[in-house]
Design a protein around this motif. Structure first.
Motif, PDB file in Angstrom:
ATOM      1  N   ASP A 176       0.837  -1.200   0.000  1.00 37.26           N
ATOM      2  CA  ASP A 176       0.000   0.000   0.000  1.00 37.26           C
ATOM      3  C   ASP A 176       0.874   1.253   0.000  1.00 37.26           C
ATOM      4  N   LYS A 177       1.952   1.214   0.800  1.00 32.81           N
ATOM      5  CA  LYS A 177       2.866   2.359   0.858  1.00 32.81           C
ATOM      6  C   LYS A 177       3.540   2.574  -0.498  1.00 32.81           C
ATOM      7  N   LEU A 178       3.897   1.470  -1.169  1.00 35.64           N
ATOM      8  CA  LEU A 178       4.496   1.577  -2.499  1.00 35.64           C
ATOM      9  C   LEU A 178       3.521   2.244  -3.467  1.00 35.64           C
ATOM     10  N   ALA A 179       2.275   1.778  -3.459  1.00 35.65           N
ATOM     11  CA  ALA A 179       1.279   2.325  -4.389  1.00 35.65           C
ATOM     12  C   ALA A 179       1.061   3.817  -4.139  1.00 35.65           C
ATOM     13  N   LYS A 180       1.023   4.204  -2.882  1.00 34.28           N
ATOM     14  CA  LYS A 180       0.817   5.624  -2.564  1.00 34.28           C
ATOM     15  C   LYS A 180       2.031   6.448  -2.994  1.00 34.28           C
ATOM     16  N   SER A 181       3.216   5.871  -2.907  1.00 32.26           N
ATOM     17  CA  SER A 181       4.424   6.570  -3.368  1.00 32.26           C
ATOM     18  C   SER A 181       4.403   6.743  -4.882  1.00 32.26           C
ATOM     19  N   VAL A 182       3.960   5.699  -5.595  1.00 32.25           N
ATOM     20  CA  VAL A 182       3.840   5.792  -7.051  1.00 32.25           C
ATOM     21  C   VAL A 182       2.800   6.844  -7.427  1.00 32.25           C
ATOM     22  N   PHE A 183       1.730   6.905  -6.642  1.00 26.23           N
ATOM     23  CA  PHE A 183       0.675   7.892  -6.934  1.00 26.23           C
ATOM     24  C   PHE A 183       1.232   9.313  -6.813  1.00 26.23           C
ATOM     25  N   LEU A 184       2.138   9.513  -5.868  1.00 23.63           N
ATOM     26  CA  LEU A 184       2.762  10.838  -5.761  1.00 23.63           C
ATOM     27  C   LEU A 184       3.594  11.137  -7.012  1.00 23.63           C
ATOM     28  N   ARG A 185       4.303  10.125  -7.525  1.00 19.94           N
ATOM     29  CA  ARG A 185       5.088  10.314  -8.746  1.00 19.94           C
ATOM     30  C   ARG A 185       4.157  10.564  -9.947  1.00 19.94           C
ATOM     31  N   TYR A 186       3.009   9.910  -9.915  1.00 18.30           N
ATOM     32  CA  TYR A 186       2.000  10.140 -10.960  1.00 18.30           C
ATOM     33  C   TYR A 186       1.524  11.587 -10.923  1.00 18.30           C
ATOM     34  N   ARG A 187       1.263  12.095  -9.732  1.00 22.31           N
ATOM     35  CA  ARG A 187       0.823  13.491  -9.614  1.00 22.31           C
ATOM     36  C   ARG A 187       1.932  14.449 -10.078  1.00 22.31           C
ATOM     37  N   GLU A 188       3.177  14.095  -9.748  1.00 25.27           N
ATOM     38  CA  GLU A 188       4.303  14.909 -10.239  1.00 25.27           C
ATOM     39  C   GLU A 188       4.328  14.938 -11.761  1.00 25.27           C
ATOM     40  N   ALA A 189       4.088  13.748 -12.372  1.00 24.83           N
ATOM     41  CA  ALA A 189       4.117  13.661 -13.840  1.00 24.83           C
ATOM     42  C   ALA A 189       3.015  14.497 -14.465  1.00 24.83           C
ATOM     43  N   LEU A 190       1.946  14.752 -13.698  1.00 27.09           N
ATOM     44  CA  LEU A 190       0.866  15.610 -14.192  1.00 27.09           C
ATOM     45  C   LEU A 190       1.193  17.091 -14.023  1.00 27.09           C
ATOM     46  N   GLY A 191       2.340  17.371 -13.405  1.00 27.82           N
ATOM     47  CA  GLY A 191       2.758  18.758 -13.246  1.00 27.82           C
ATOM     48  C   GLY A 191       2.540  19.319 -11.864  1.00 27.82           C
ATOM     49  N   GLU A 192       2.068  18.498 -10.949  1.00 25.05           N
ATOM     50  CA  GLU A 192       1.794  18.973  -9.594  1.00 25.05           C
ATOM     51  C   GLU A 192       3.097  19.025  -8.782  1.00 25.05           C
ATOM     52  N   ILE A 194       4.702  18.396  -5.342  1.00 23.14           N
ATOM     53  CA  ILE A 194       4.333  17.619  -4.152  1.00 23.14           C
ATOM     54  C   ILE A 194       4.786  18.309  -2.880  1.00 23.14           C
ATOM     55  N   GLY A 195       5.908  18.992  -2.941  1.00 23.19           N
ATOM     56  CA  GLY A 195       6.436  19.607  -1.726  1.00 23.19           C
ATOM     57  C   GLY A 195       7.290  18.609  -0.967  1.00 23.19           C
ATOM     58  N   GLU A 196       7.245  18.661   0.331  1.00 21.86           N
ATOM     59  CA  GLU A 196       8.069  17.771   1.158  1.00 21.86           C
ATOM     60  C   GLU A 196       7.565  16.328   1.029  1.00 21.86           C
ATOM     61  N   TRP A 197       8.507  15.432   0.738  1.00 25.16           N
ATOM     62  CA  TRP A 197       8.153  14.028   0.518  1.00 25.16           C
ATOM     63  C   TRP A 197       7.834  13.366   1.855  1.00 25.16           C
ATOM     64  N   PRO A 198       6.689  12.648   1.945  1.00 24.28           N
ATOM     65  CA  PRO A 198       6.328  12.007   3.216  1.00 24.28           C
ATOM     66  C   PRO A 198       7.413  11.051   3.710  1.00 24.28           C
ATOM     67  N   GLU A 199       7.656  11.025   5.025  1.00 23.02           N
ATOM     68  CA  GLU A 199       8.718  10.196   5.593  1.00 23.02           C
ATOM     69  C   GLU A 199       8.449   8.704   5.404  1.00 23.02           C
ATOM     70  N   ASP A 200       7.189   8.299   5.418  1.00 23.34           N
ATOM     71  CA  ASP A 200       6.864   6.867   5.344  1.00 23.34           C
ATOM     72  C   ASP A 200       6.642   6.402   3.899  1.00 23.34           C
ATOM     73  N   SER A 201       7.236   7.104   2.932  1.00 19.68           N
ATOM     74  CA  SER A 201       7.053   6.733   1.531  1.00 19.68           C
ATOM     75  C   SER A 201       8.384   6.261   0.941  1.00 19.68           C
ATOM     76  N   TYR A 202       8.311   5.692  -0.273  1.00 16.82           N
ATOM     77  CA  TYR A 202       9.517   5.295  -1.010  1.00 16.82           C
ATOM     78  C   TYR A 202       9.863   6.431  -1.959  1.00 16.82           C
ATOM     79  N   GLY A 203      10.982   7.106  -1.666  1.00 13.95           N
ATOM     80  CA  GLY A 203      11.293   8.333  -2.383  1.00 13.95           C
ATOM     81  C   GLY A 203      12.320   8.211  -3.488  1.00 13.95           C
ATOM     82  N   GLY A 204      12.732   7.008  -3.816  1.00 12.57           N
ATOM     83  CA  GLY A 204      13.758   6.840  -4.840  1.00 12.57           C
ATOM     84  C   GLY A 204      13.283   7.225  -6.233  1.00 12.57           C
ATOM     85  N   ASP A 205      14.214   7.628  -7.068  1.00 13.13           N
ATOM     86  CA  ASP A 205      13.885   8.049  -8.438  1.00 13.13           C
ATOM     87  C   ASP A 205      13.382   6.890  -9.303  1.00 13.13           C
ATOM     88  N   TYR A 206      13.592   5.650  -8.862  1.00 13.08           N
ATOM     89  CA  TYR A 206      13.179   4.503  -9.665  1.00 13.08           C
ATOM     90  C   TYR A 206      11.664   4.448  -9.857  1.00 13.08           C
TER      91      TYR A 206
END
Length: 585
Positions: A176-192, A194-206
């Motif tokens: 679930d944490k992985l999916a939510k991290s990918v969703f943040l990258r998806y929002r970034e790809a839409l031009g949003e 994100i601001g400060e990356w949540p501590e409990d997320s996977y923040g790698g560029d991969y």
């Protein structure tokens, strides 16, 4: 042909002829007799402790019994000398003719020399790596991947029916944490932003490419969905992307699994497989309702101070009983472990080997307890723990990866020094010992770099054949039956090399039975050292050179010896999962 197995039979046959043995044969245990190379090669070719282990039950002196055994062995036509050392060790030196026959077998068998049937086609499941599909493989996974893969190769060579398996941890909170991290990258790809990356997320560029692909395919549609609708879509896409990444990383390390088992299948259809496994344990009397006392120290994640459904694991070797179903009716992680083992058992595996990281030491007893309870002792479970790997460069710790965010990736290591260096060095210590991996040392072209030293020995073998073609251009080397020319191998230095080769079948069987693939690479280094040493003697004495353009017959005979060396090196390197190069520059 296993020389040591051969002489095990011969020595026991000699024992059977002794009157002192005949009188008490029923009381004797021949299983304690060992046949092995002497520690000091100058003592002979084969050593046995037969007199030492049988003297007491026979009521005699070990030295006196050794003299009787030695006398009986002297009648063996393949024995040139027998001596008794110390309190009763027996050293045997073999005839030149015997060594020549052994060499002929090596040449004929080629890379199959040393292959064994001791496994008896026993079905063995080796499960290794099994990293959470939340990102690229890191160096911590690397050692377990190599150890598991090499162990499976080794056991297959020793006659076991081996399946290499990867358990995909694709259920639970980390997904679930992985999916939510990918969703943040998806929002970034839409031009949003994100601001400060949540501590409990996977923040790698991969995860960036995964988010970009979702944006390309779905546009803003996912963003407009409630979480309960977009989460399963993103979760599936994230797992698929991470497993593709993991497969690529493993392939770069020359690791290929036969089975990828999804944890989600255990939870499918209302967790039917988990329910079936718990019902099976209940039927066998291993499940009860109760409350566990609080453990000392830090409380485990799944501990509850209330009544739960528990596995009575203390009755099958565990330290404490384990929760299966929480008080709210949900299944514990351990319940999935039970179902997974039962699935393996139902697939017919007689032995399950788990290759885990050192941080999983607390899992050993509970997994062994599951095996005893589920299989009722019919299947064996073994856990191999791999200690940590320290990455160094000229003795200094290697810094973290930028791409991963917080760890060194496996791919970075493989890309820098190559799969062969990584694999060989990961096996150059027993898995239960910590390992230092220095980038500078594994790229040296010297004796101090074991993988170079062994591969160079194989390349040198291949160069001998090239030299032979140059020295004898009219000779069709490929059509020669080199086994027919072994009578030309008589020099003591050459026979010592044959003796080192003859240890290979014994090494294979012992390493497979002990489940220690590092023994194979240790042996390869010793064999390479013996070969390089003989090569150096040829530089000093032309009569010892493998190819002598003035002596066609001896050159052909020595080609057979070199062929045997190359075959064993190639065989052992294949078990290690590394290449046997034909030339090195």
């Amino acid at each position: 042909m296993n020389l040591f197995a051969d002489f095990d039979l011969r020595i026991k046959a000699a024992l059977e002829t002794l009157d002192i043995v005949k009188e008490k044969r029923a009381e004797l245990d021949f299983g304690r007799i060992t046949i092995e190379p002497p520690r000091d090669q100058s003592h002979g070719d084969v050593a046995t402790n037969a007199a030492m282990v049988l003297a007491k039950p026979l009521g005699t002196n070990p030295r006196a019994l050794a003299d009787l055994i030695a006398e009986a062995m002297r009648s063996d036509a393949d024995v040139s000398e027998v001596s008794v050392a110390g309190p009763g060790f027996i050293n045997i030196r073999l005839s030149t003719g015997y060594w020549q026959r052994v060499l002929a077998v090596m040449i004929s068998d080629g890379t199959d020399y040393g292959r064994s049937t001791i496994g008896g086609a026993k079905k063995v499941n080796v499960e290794f790596v099994s990293a959470n599909p939340t990102g690229p493989m890191h160096v911590g996974h690397c050692r377990g991947a190599v150890v598991g893969d090499a162990l499976a190769n080794l056991m297959g060579f020793a006659g076991y029916d081996v399946t290499k398996e990867y358990y995909i941890n694709d259920a639970g909170g980390q997904i679930d944490k992985l999916a939510k991290s990918v969703f943040l990258r998806y929002r970034e790809a839409l031009g949003e932003t994100i601001g400060e990356w949540p501590e409990d997320s996977y923040g790698g560029d991969y995860l960036v490419p995964v988010g970009q692909e979702l944006a390309k395919e779905y546009g803003t549609r996912l963003h407009n969905m409630p979480q309960e609708d977009w989460l399963p879509i993103v979760k599936n896409r994230a797992i698929d992307a991470m497993m593709a990444l993991i497969r690529e990383d493993l392939a770069a390390l020359n690791v290929h699994h036969d089975v990828f088992f999804s944890e989600r299948t255990l939870h499918a259809d209302g967790a039917q497989k988990i329910r079936t496994a718990i019902n099976d344990l209940t039927f066998k009397g291993h499940v009860y309702r109760g409350a566990l006392p609080p453990p000392k120290g830090q409380l485990p994640e799944e501990w509850e101070d209330r009544e739960q459904t528990l596995f009575r694991s203390t009755e099958v070797g565990d330290d404490i009983d384990r929760p299966l179903i929480k008080s709210d009716g949900s299944y514990t992680y351990f319940a999935a472990d039970v179902a997974y083992f039962k699935d393996k058992f139902d697939r017919g595996f007689e032995e399950m080997i788990y290759v885990l990281g050192a941080d999983h030491g607390g899992y050993v007893k509970r997994l062994e307890a599951v095996a005893r309870a589920v299989s009722e002792g019919r299947s064996k479970l073994t856990v191999l723990l791999c200690q940590l790997v320290s990455l160094l460069r000229d003795g200094e710790p290697v810094k973290m990866s930028k791409r991963s965010g917080n760890f060194v990736t496996l791919r970075e290591v493989v890309d820098e020094v190559g799969s062969d260096s990584v694999r060989f060095m990961m096996l150059y210590r027993k898995n239960s010992e910590p390992l230092d991996f220095d980038f500078a040392k594994v790229t040296e072209q010297s004796k101090d770099n074991p993988v170079f030293y062994v591969q160079y020995a194989h390349a040198r073998c291949m160069s001998v054949f090239r030299q032979a073609r140059e020295a004898f251009p009219d000779l069709d080397i490929d059509s020669l039956n080199l086994a027919d020319s072994v009578a030309g191998i008589t020099d003591p230095n050459e026979l010592q090399l044959v003796a080192k080769l003859s240890e290979y079948p014994r090494i294979i069987e012992a390493a497979a039975q002990a489940q220690e693939p590092h023994r194979v690479v240790f042996y390869l280094y010793d064999l390479a050292s013996a070969f390089h040493g003989h090569w150096a003697k040829g530089n000093q004495n032309v009569d010892l050179r493998f190819i002598n353009d003035k002596n066609r017959e001896s050159s052909i005979a020595r080609l057979g010896l070199v062929h045997a060396v190359a075959s064993v090196l190639k065989s052992g390197l294949a078990i290690a999962g590394t290449d046997a190069p034909v030339e090195m520059r």
